[in-house]
Design a protein around this motif. Structure first.
Motif, mmCIF file in Angstrom:
data_model
loop_
_atom_site.group_PDB
_atom_site.id
_atom_site.type_symbol
_atom_site.label_atom_id
_atom_site.label_comp_id
_atom_site.label_asym_id
_atom_site.label_seq_id
_atom_site.Cartn_x
_atom_site.Cartn_y
_atom_site.Cartn_z
ATOM 1 N N ARG A 1 52.582 44.231 38.277
ATOM 2 C CA ARG A 1 51.562 44.673 38.821
ATOM 3 C C ARG A 1 50.304 43.851 38.629
ATOM 4 N NH1 ARG A 1 49.447 49.878 34.989
ATOM 5 N NH2 ARG A 1 49.391 48.505 33.457
ATOM 6 N N LEU A 2 49.313 44.086 39.441
ATOM 7 C CA LEU A 2 48.066 43.220 39.605
ATOM 8 C C LEU A 2 46.963 43.910 38.919
ATOM 9 C CD1 LEU A 2 47.901 41.742 43.126
ATOM 10 C CD2 LEU A 2 48.807 40.891 41.217
ATOM 11 N N LYS A 3 46.129 43.260 38.049
ATOM 12 C CA LYS A 3 45.053 43.811 37.116
ATOM 13 C C LYS A 3 43.943 43.214 37.674
ATOM 14 C CE LYS A 3 44.142 45.449 32.739
ATOM 15 N NZ LYS A 3 44.588 45.163 31.011
ATOM 16 N N ILE A 4 43.020 43.898 38.508
ATOM 17 C CA ILE A 4 41.846 43.377 39.201
ATOM 18 C C ILE A 4 40.847 43.112 37.838
ATOM 19 C CG2 ILE A 4 40.022 43.840 40.845
ATOM 20 C CD1 ILE A 4 41.901 45.663 42.253
ATOM 21 N N ASP A 5 40.289 42.057 37.995
ATOM 22 C CA ASP A 5 39.262 41.635 36.825
ATOM 23 C C ASP A 5 37.905 42.467 37.143
ATOM 24 O OD1 ASP A 5 38.581 39.412 34.840
ATOM 25 O OD2 ASP A 5 36.749 39.359 36.237
ATOM 26 N N ARG A 6 37.352 42.742 35.808
ATOM 27 C CA ARG A 6 36.109 43.776 35.623
ATOM 28 C C ARG A 6 34.902 43.243 36.731
ATOM 29 N NH1 ARG A 6 35.534 45.455 31.159
ATOM 30 N NH2 ARG A 6 37.444 44.651 30.119
ATOM 31 N N ARG A 7 34.911 41.931 36.948
ATOM 32 C CA ARG A 7 33.571 41.395 37.666
ATOM 33 C C ARG A 7 33.624 41.698 38.966
ATOM 34 N NH1 ARG A 7 34.784 35.291 37.085
ATOM 35 N NH2 ARG A 7 35.642 36.019 35.092
ATOM 36 N N PHE A 8 34.927 42.190 39.576
ATOM 37 C CA PHE A 8 34.875 42.909 40.820
ATOM 38 C C PHE A 8 34.782 44.384 40.829
ATOM 39 C CE2 PHE A 8 37.525 39.061 41.103
ATOM 40 C CZ PHE A 8 37.048 38.284 42.170
ATOM 41 N N VAL A 9 34.979 44.973 39.664
ATOM 42 C CA VAL A 9 34.897 46.354 39.437
ATOM 43 C C VAL A 9 33.247 46.774 39.316
ATOM 44 C CG1 VAL A 9 35.850 48.462 38.187
ATOM 45 C CG2 VAL A 9 37.279 46.621 38.857
#
Length: 676
Positions: free
Chosen positions: A583-591
């Protein structure tokens, strides 16, 4: 092998020749003793022959009273002469039929041939003597067997026989002496030949074996000395840059401080670090990184004096020790000159590299009076310079000293918290936007200090990483999180998968995988219910650290792997595949603000499509508003984690939240009635 074979062959030849010389010497000595025995016997026989003649004459002229004693002595001399003669014949191996009797130089010739006929005259002398003794005994009444019957007047000792016997023995002595001398000369000549041959063999060995061997030994000795010198150089120098290494600095720093103290001078410690070294390695490759390090080291040499010391601590960290640094303004000017020179652009294979360097400065005796504290203070000043943006330098200050004291106290408190296992685990759920189900729970470390209250992870985790305490904290968190998840599972509470953050320092522990499996087994939690979250820098770690093999081993056991903070590091896309990551976890700075930032929307959409195409699941963290959730749902990123869903919660709160969100089971109502 050829030299060794020749060496042993030469030793065998020399040993054989020495043994032959020894045997010849033994034979010579035995022959000499034999000849001495024969000569003594010949001399005795000559004397006995004269004694027999003398006693025979004396006994004949003596009175009747004197005759018995003379006859007895005469008889003993004759018997001894006969006994010695028999022994002599045995020693010389007398053989009257031997061809040697015709050799005028032989002993056999004296015994059995003209002109001496020693055997004939010796036997005759013995016979005449025995007859004369028998005649005297008969005349004196001393005979026990009747004596000589022919009458004593007919028994006379022939003087010619005695003289011939004497001459024969004289000749025999000469022959024995001559033969002994000839034998000795032969043996001596042979022994001399062997001696010279031995010397010749030794010379040949020296020329053709020992000389090449000595040259080989000398060559190997030089090679060994060169290797020793190289090892000694490598022990105190950095292999890439040629600067002194940390070992040399540790061994000599105290000496430099004592020298500065003796001269009452200041000593400046300048710690340098390249600002963009990792970026250089990731974009241009390790060859470019190595080239930048070599050029930086050379510029450090050029910028300092002969009395100064340049050291590479490791990686992109360097230290310069400036002796006789002078005042603060002098140190300031020197640091500017050094950084200006090092910060010059570097050309590598046509590409211009701007590494940038930051420096921290600590001064003896102003900032510290020992090597360890000077390095620590310089490191703190370097950290301060990097916080200012890099490319500059900073002096150690009282403010930094207070920060250091705070950090030391914090480190002490962390050690105490580890021993007391004070670290707590908070849980933050991850849910599916499409159906609201719980897909997972992330375990987060929290620390509530007994005096200072809650301490943020961003404050104590960097300190724990710096002083090597993170593996111990990580094991406390992992054990508590797994035990709590196992309790949820036994209680039938759905929580998806438990996600635990694992740092590179934890994975580098040799027994980390054994600890993980043992903890899962004791708690009773299946491996497939656990996920390890790792950052991109960890997965980039190559095979040399053993982390890659360890992660494969853990994943093969059923534990899932998640790539945390995806998009913020430098991971190669070759690592983003279902064979390594689940699984990949997208960093909060992109969210954050994805609903307003079109670039972030494109990035998240690209990551989502990439993961979907590879068959890897994806979760976005940091979603805090309904608008952000809507944007993620529209993009196709179904799983989310953030404050809009739930805050990190302690164990009891997390348990209540999970139970409250669990799907309700339908109840079966039984109606009772009576039959009409």
């Amino acid at each position: 092998m050829l030299i060794k074979a020749g060496y042993w062959l030469a030793l065998l030849i020399i040993a054989a020749m020495v043994m032959a010389s020894f045997i010849l010497l033994q034979q010579m000595m035995a022959a000499q003793r034999h000849d001495e025995t024969l000569l003594d016997m010949v001399s005795t026989q000559k004397a006995l022959s004269q004694r027999i003649v003398f006693l025979a004459s004396a006994a004949g002229a003596a009175t009747r009273d004197q005759q018995p004693a003379l006859v007895t002595a005469f008889k003993q001399a004759t018997a001894e002469f006969e006994k010695n003669y028999d022994l002599l014949l045995e020693l010389v191996a007398a053989d009257p039929t031997s061809p040697e009797r015709f050799d005028p130089e032989s002993v056999q010739n004296v015994l059995f041939a003209k002109p001496f006929h020693l055997d004939y005259f010796s036997v005759g002398l013995i016979a005449n003597g025995e007859r004369l003794v028998s005649g005297f005994e008969s005349q004196l009444g001393m005979a026990t067997d009747g004596g000589y019957k022919g009458g004593s007047e007919r028994v006379k000792l022939d003087a010619s026989v005695a003289n011939a016997t004497l001459s024969g023995y004289a000749a025999l002595g000469q022959r024995i002496s001559a033969k002994a001398d000839a034998r000795s000369d032969t043996l001596l000549n042979l022994h001399r030949t062997l001696f010279y041959a031995t010397i010749g063999v030794i010379v040949l060995v020296a020329l053709f074996i020992f000389r090449p061997m000595s040259n080989a030994i000398l060559r190997k000795t030089r090679e060994l000395m060169d290797a020793r010198n190289s090892m000694a150089f490598i022990a105190v120098h950095d292999g890439l840059t040629g600067l002194y290494n940390r070992t040399f600095l540790t061994d000599h720093f105290d000496t430099l401080i004592k020298s500065a103290q003796r001269r009452r001078e200041r000593l400046a410690v300048v710690q340098l670090d390249l600002d963009r070294f990792k970026q250089i390695n990731d974009t241009l490759g390790h060859a470019a990184g190595d080239y930048v390090l070599v050029v930086t080291a050379q510029r450090m040499r050029d910028a300092c004096r002969a009395s100064d010391l340049s050291v590479r601590l490791g990686g992109d960290e360097f230290v310069m020790i400036l002796n006789g640094a002078g005042g603060t303004e002098d140190i300031n000017m020197t640091a500017k000159r050094i950084l200006t020179q090092i910060n010059e652009p570097i050309i590598f294979q046509g590409a211009t590299v701007l590494p940038g360097v930051s420096a921290g400065i600590a001064v003896y005796p102003v900032d510290a009076d020992n090597a360890q504290n000077l390095l620590v203070h310089a490191d703190l000043a370097l950290y301060s310079a990097k916080k200012q943006g890099g490319g500059s330098f900073s002096f150690f200050s009282e403010e930094l000293r207070r920060e250091l004291d705070h950090r030391k106290q914090l480190e002490h408190d962390i050690r105490t918290a580890i021993s007391e296992k004070e670290f707590e685990v908070y849980f933050q759920p991850q849910v599916s936007l499409s159906n609201g189900t719980i897909s997972g729970v992330e375990a987060l470390v929290r620390w509530r200090h007994v005096e200072r209250g809650a301490i943020a992870p961003g404050e104590f985790i960097p300190v724990a990483e710096k002083c090597g305490l993170m593996p111990e904290i990580g094991r406390i968190v992992i054990a508590k999180a797994i035990n709590e998840a196992a309790e949820w599972k036994r209680s039938g509470i759905a929580f998806g998968r438990l996600a635990v953050n694992v740092s590179g320092s934890e994975l580098r522990e040799p027994d980390f995988d054994a600890f993980l499996f043992d903890t899962l087994e004791k708690a009773g939690l299946p491996p497939e219910k656990l996920s390890l979250e790792i950052v991109e820098s960890v997965i980039l770690d190559d095979e040399k650290t053993g982390i890659a093999a360890k992660l494969r081993h853990i994943r093969a056991a059923g534990v899932h792997l998640e790539l945390d903070d995806f998009g913020t590091g430098y991971a190669s896309l070759s690592h983003v595949n279902p064979n390594e990551i689940d699984r990949l976890k997208i960093d909060r700075r992109f969210v954050q603000n994805i609903n307003q930032n079109g670039d972030n929307t494109k990035i998240v959409r690209a990551i989502t499509e990439l993961a979907r195409g590879l068959g890897i699941s994806i979760v976005a963290e940091g979603a805090e508003t309904e608008a952000e959730l809507d944007s993620l749902m529209a993009i196709g990123c179904d799983q989310v984690q953030g404050y809009s869903i739930a805050f990190p919660m302690p164990q009891e709160k997390a348990r209540e939240w999970l139970v409250a969100r669990a799907p309700r089971k339908a109840r079966l109502t039984v109606l009772q009635g009576s039959l009409a």
